[in-house]
Design a protein around this motif. Sequence first.
Motif, mmCIF file in Angstrom:
data_model
loop_
_atom_site.group_PDB
_atom_site.id
_atom_site.type_symbol
_atom_site.label_atom_id
_atom_site.label_comp_id
_atom_site.label_asym_id
_atom_site.label_seq_id
_atom_site.Cartn_x
_atom_site.Cartn_y
_atom_site.Cartn_z
ATOM 1 N N GLU A 118 -11.862 50.231 -26.982
ATOM 2 C CA GLU A 118 -11.399 49.749 -28.283
ATOM 3 C C GLU A 118 -10.060 49.036 -28.160
ATOM 4 O O GLU A 118 -9.813 48.028 -28.834
ATOM 5 C CB GLU A 118 -11.290 50.919 -29.265
ATOM 6 C CG GLU A 118 -12.625 51.457 -29.771
ATOM 7 C CD GLU A 118 -13.288 52.405 -28.778
ATOM 8 O OE1 GLU A 118 -12.777 52.559 -27.650
ATOM 9 O OE2 GLU A 118 -14.328 52.991 -29.129
ATOM 10 N N ARG A 119 -9.184 49.552 -27.285
ATOM 11 C CA ARG A 119 -7.896 48.882 -27.067
ATOM 12 C C ARG A 119 -8.100 47.495 -26.467
ATOM 13 O O ARG A 119 -7.420 46.531 -26.840
ATOM 14 C CB ARG A 119 -7.015 49.713 -26.137
ATOM 15 C CG ARG A 119 -6.616 51.074 -26.679
ATOM 16 C CD ARG A 119 -5.843 51.844 -25.618
ATOM 17 N NE ARG A 119 -6.062 53.282 -25.738
ATOM 18 C CZ ARG A 119 -5.816 54.152 -24.785
ATOM 19 N NH1 ARG A 119 -5.347 53.733 -23.623
ATOM 20 N NH2 ARG A 119 -6.031 55.429 -24.967
ATOM 21 N N LEU A 120 -9.025 47.395 -25.529
ATOM 22 C CA LEU A 120 -9.313 46.095 -24.934
ATOM 23 C C LEU A 120 -9.869 45.138 -25.979
ATOM 24 O O LEU A 120 -9.476 43.966 -26.043
ATOM 25 C CB LEU A 120 -10.315 46.259 -23.788
ATOM 26 C CG LEU A 120 -9.824 47.014 -22.558
ATOM 27 C CD1 LEU A 120 -10.975 47.268 -21.593
ATOM 28 C CD2 LEU A 120 -8.724 46.239 -21.851
ATOM 29 N N ALA A 121 -10.784 45.625 -26.794
ATOM 30 C CA ALA A 121 -11.378 44.776 -27.823
ATOM 31 C C ALA A 121 -10.322 44.263 -28.794
ATOM 32 O O ALA A 121 -10.349 43.102 -29.212
ATOM 33 C CB ALA A 121 -12.464 45.551 -28.577
ATOM 34 N N ALA A 122 -9.360 45.128 -29.147
ATOM 35 C CA ALA A 122 -8.311 44.726 -30.100
ATOM 36 C C ALA A 122 -7.407 43.646 -29.530
ATOM 37 O O ALA A 122 -6.764 42.906 -30.288
ATOM 38 C CB ALA A 122 -7.489 45.947 -30.497
ATOM 39 N N ALA A 123 -7.340 43.539 -28.209
ATOM 40 C CA ALA A 123 -6.441 42.562 -27.579
ATOM 41 C C ALA A 123 -7.111 41.219 -27.338
ATOM 42 O O ALA A 123 -6.452 40.277 -26.878
ATOM 43 C CB ALA A 123 -5.928 43.116 -26.251
ATOM 44 N N LEU A 124 -8.388 41.076 -27.663
ATOM 45 C CA LEU A 124 -9.116 39.864 -27.279
ATOM 46 C C LEU A 124 -8.748 38.640 -28.105
ATOM 47 O O LEU A 124 -8.921 37.512 -27.654
ATOM 48 C CB LEU A 124 -10.618 40.118 -27.340
ATOM 49 C CG LEU A 124 -11.134 40.999 -26.190
ATOM 50 C CD1 LEU A 124 -12.582 41.368 -26.399
ATOM 51 C CD2 LEU A 124 -10.962 40.283 -24.855
ATOM 52 N N CYS A 159 -3.833 52.141 -19.078
ATOM 53 C CA CYS A 159 -3.486 53.273 -19.946
ATOM 54 C C CYS A 159 -2.557 52.915 -21.093
ATOM 55 O O CYS A 159 -2.230 53.787 -21.897
ATOM 56 C CB CYS A 159 -2.849 54.392 -19.113
ATOM 57 S SG CYS A 159 -4.018 55.169 -17.985
ATOM 58 N N GLY A 160 -2.098 51.695 -21.188
ATOM 59 C CA GLY A 160 -1.168 51.345 -22.249
ATOM 60 C C GLY A 160 -1.811 51.429 -23.627
ATOM 61 O O GLY A 160 -3.008 51.193 -23.792
ATOM 62 N N ASP A 161 -0.997 51.769 -24.632
ATOM 63 C CA ASP A 161 -1.503 51.869 -25.994
ATOM 64 C C ASP A 161 -1.916 50.501 -26.517
ATOM 65 O O ASP A 161 -2.788 50.382 -27.367
ATOM 66 C CB ASP A 161 -0.417 52.476 -26.890
ATOM 67 C CG ASP A 161 -0.968 52.900 -28.243
ATOM 68 O OD1 ASP A 161 -1.980 53.617 -28.261
ATOM 69 O OD2 ASP A 161 -0.403 52.502 -29.269
ATOM 70 N N ASP A 162 -1.281 49.441 -26.007
ATOM 71 C CA ASP A 162 -1.603 48.070 -26.375
ATOM 72 C C ASP A 162 -2.095 47.359 -25.119
ATOM 73 O O ASP A 162 -1.369 47.252 -24.130
ATOM 74 C CB ASP A 162 -0.360 47.375 -26.946
ATOM 75 C CG ASP A 162 -0.630 45.929 -27.352
ATOM 76 O OD1 ASP A 162 -1.794 45.497 -27.281
ATOM 77 O OD2 ASP A 162 0.339 45.237 -27.718
ATOM 78 N N ALA A 163 -3.316 46.862 -25.143
ATOM 79 C CA ALA A 163 -3.892 46.201 -23.970
ATOM 80 C C ALA A 163 -3.516 44.728 -23.878
ATOM 81 O O ALA A 163 -3.900 44.059 -22.919
ATOM 82 C CB ALA A 163 -5.409 46.330 -23.995
ATOM 83 N N SER A 164 -2.750 44.207 -24.856
ATOM 84 C CA SER A 164 -2.419 42.782 -24.839
ATOM 85 C C SER A 164 -1.665 42.345 -23.591
ATOM 86 O O SER A 164 -1.973 41.296 -23.015
ATOM 87 C CB SER A 164 -1.624 42.415 -26.094
ATOM 88 O OG SER A 164 -2.414 42.582 -27.242
ATOM 89 N N ALA A 209 2.082 57.681 -26.131
ATOM 90 C CA ALA A 209 1.782 57.497 -27.552
ATOM 91 C C ALA A 209 0.425 58.112 -27.897
ATOM 92 O O ALA A 209 0.256 58.764 -28.938
ATOM 93 C CB ALA A 209 1.797 56.021 -27.913
ATOM 94 N N CYS A 210 -0.547 57.923 -27.007
ATOM 95 C CA CYS A 210 -1.877 58.493 -27.229
ATOM 96 C C CYS A 210 -1.824 60.020 -27.148
ATOM 97 O O CYS A 210 -2.431 60.713 -27.965
ATOM 98 C CB CYS A 210 -2.851 57.929 -26.204
ATOM 99 S SG CYS A 210 -4.542 58.545 -26.326
ATOM 100 N N MET A 269 -13.697 56.511 -20.648
ATOM 101 C CA MET A 269 -13.233 55.225 -21.187
ATOM 102 C C MET A 269 -13.280 55.179 -22.708
ATOM 103 O O MET A 269 -12.949 54.153 -23.301
ATOM 104 C CB MET A 269 -14.072 54.088 -20.606
ATOM 105 C CG MET A 269 -13.724 53.728 -19.174
ATOM 106 S SD MET A 269 -12.072 53.005 -18.998
ATOM 107 C CE MET A 269 -12.341 51.375 -19.719
ATOM 108 N N SER A 270 -13.683 56.264 -23.334
ATOM 109 C CA SER A 270 -13.673 56.305 -24.796
ATOM 110 C C SER A 270 -12.258 56.049 -25.299
ATOM 111 O O SER A 270 -11.309 56.699 -24.873
ATOM 112 C CB SER A 270 -14.176 57.661 -25.283
ATOM 113 O OG SER A 270 -14.151 57.729 -26.689
ATOM 114 N N GLY A 271 -12.118 55.132 -26.206
ATOM 115 C CA GLY A 271 -10.800 54.761 -26.728
ATOM 116 C C GLY A 271 -10.214 53.569 -26.003
ATOM 117 O O GLY A 271 -9.604 52.693 -26.631
#
Length: 438
Positions: free
Chosen positions: A61-67, A353-358, A290-291, A56-58
């Motif tokens: 962080e994507r989830l956190a960025a979408a909060l 798995c999406g680059d953007d978790a939004s 993308a990743c 789950m590394s990485g």
Amino acid sequence: MRAFPKVTLLALLCGCQSYVAVPVQPVTLVAVSQRNKVRVFTKADVLLVVDDSFSMSGKQERLAAALQNFTAQLDSLQPPIDYQVAVTSTTVSERLGACGPAGDPNAASACDSEWQADGFACDSGLACFRSFSGAGQFHKGTGAPAAVLRRADYSAAQFAQFLADSIQVGVGGSRQPQGMESMKLALQQPGFLRDGAKVVVAFFSDAEDCSDPAHRLSMLAKDPATGNVVDQCAIMARGGAPSALEPIANYINFLRGLHEPDGTPKEVEIGAVVSLQDGSQDPGVCSNPACDQACDAQPAQDACQQRCSGSPTPQICLADCTAQCHLFCGGQVPGRRYVELAYSFSGVAANVCGDDASPAMARLSSVIGIPKQILLRAPPTSPEMLVVRVERGGQSTECQPGVGYQIVTTTDGPAVQFSGSCLLQPDDVWDLRYLTNR
């Protein structure tokens, strides 16, 4: 393909069970029924269950960025929702490999050495076992003021930042993720569930649920012929072997057994942000192009070069470094059990798995308020094969395409978007029935 009029379609879909096989030559069509009632609550208790295993590394962080967007979406719900959020990890215990004799200190030391961790014991089932004292506890981020974050106590920016801190639970947890068992333990924490509040649980994992409170499963085992590590949980979850996993029905019954003080059942919603087949709602090993491209780009390769500069085997180190980067991009194992639990409560599934978790977080916010659109679990064979109904005040209305609804394309597949007189209201029952080739 043979076409069916809507009268025939309704006859085929008269039962309540989803995915009833309807043989039609030359292919087999499947009848799908999605149905639920709109229940409006002014309070919500939200539990986020986050996988803290290495892969789950990485992704955290994507989830956190979408909060921040997630908070804004919850704040925009009508009527307004008094909500609070807590986070727990998927770490409960870990049972790996084989050992013997049971209880022997030397066997326990061999377990520590083989699985590269401290604290194993050789249990009565002759497997390496260790428990974790924080199982089911709420995770408080380093910058968060509390483990349970109530939205009303903070500004939108503060709340999103505190939750972003808490959702990053680390990646040093159990290699046997047990999200469902962790959920059960967390919801039993005193004081979290409030009277009159909807219970919302969301799982975030790129692996399968391996819940085993009875300690029957040795999740990872080494093939004696090759020495390769075999994921027994994944094999059992897909039906490839008799299952030692805790039945999903037990967790469904636990959730349905949650009650208000007056004895009425609590309203429960489930979301699963897990590994799905790309472009579908079917559990599968998803990818993140993308990743993957970033792993092969020069900056990532330069970072690996620096990391491996002192290695005695630099070429092997470089190959491992790149492979590890790709490991973080995609899904490890399909999340079949999580999706089944979510769909048991007419919940939602989204791709981890999406680059953007939004988009995934937006799907989650939609289960708390009145939905504006419903994701179809499979593409209809044709628009004529879809019947959309809304039951309101004892009357059933068939919504017309272009007037009462339209089919829209989302990142997770086709969805029915309600409009006009079919816009959903409190206590409405929405009913979608269609045929698909899946």
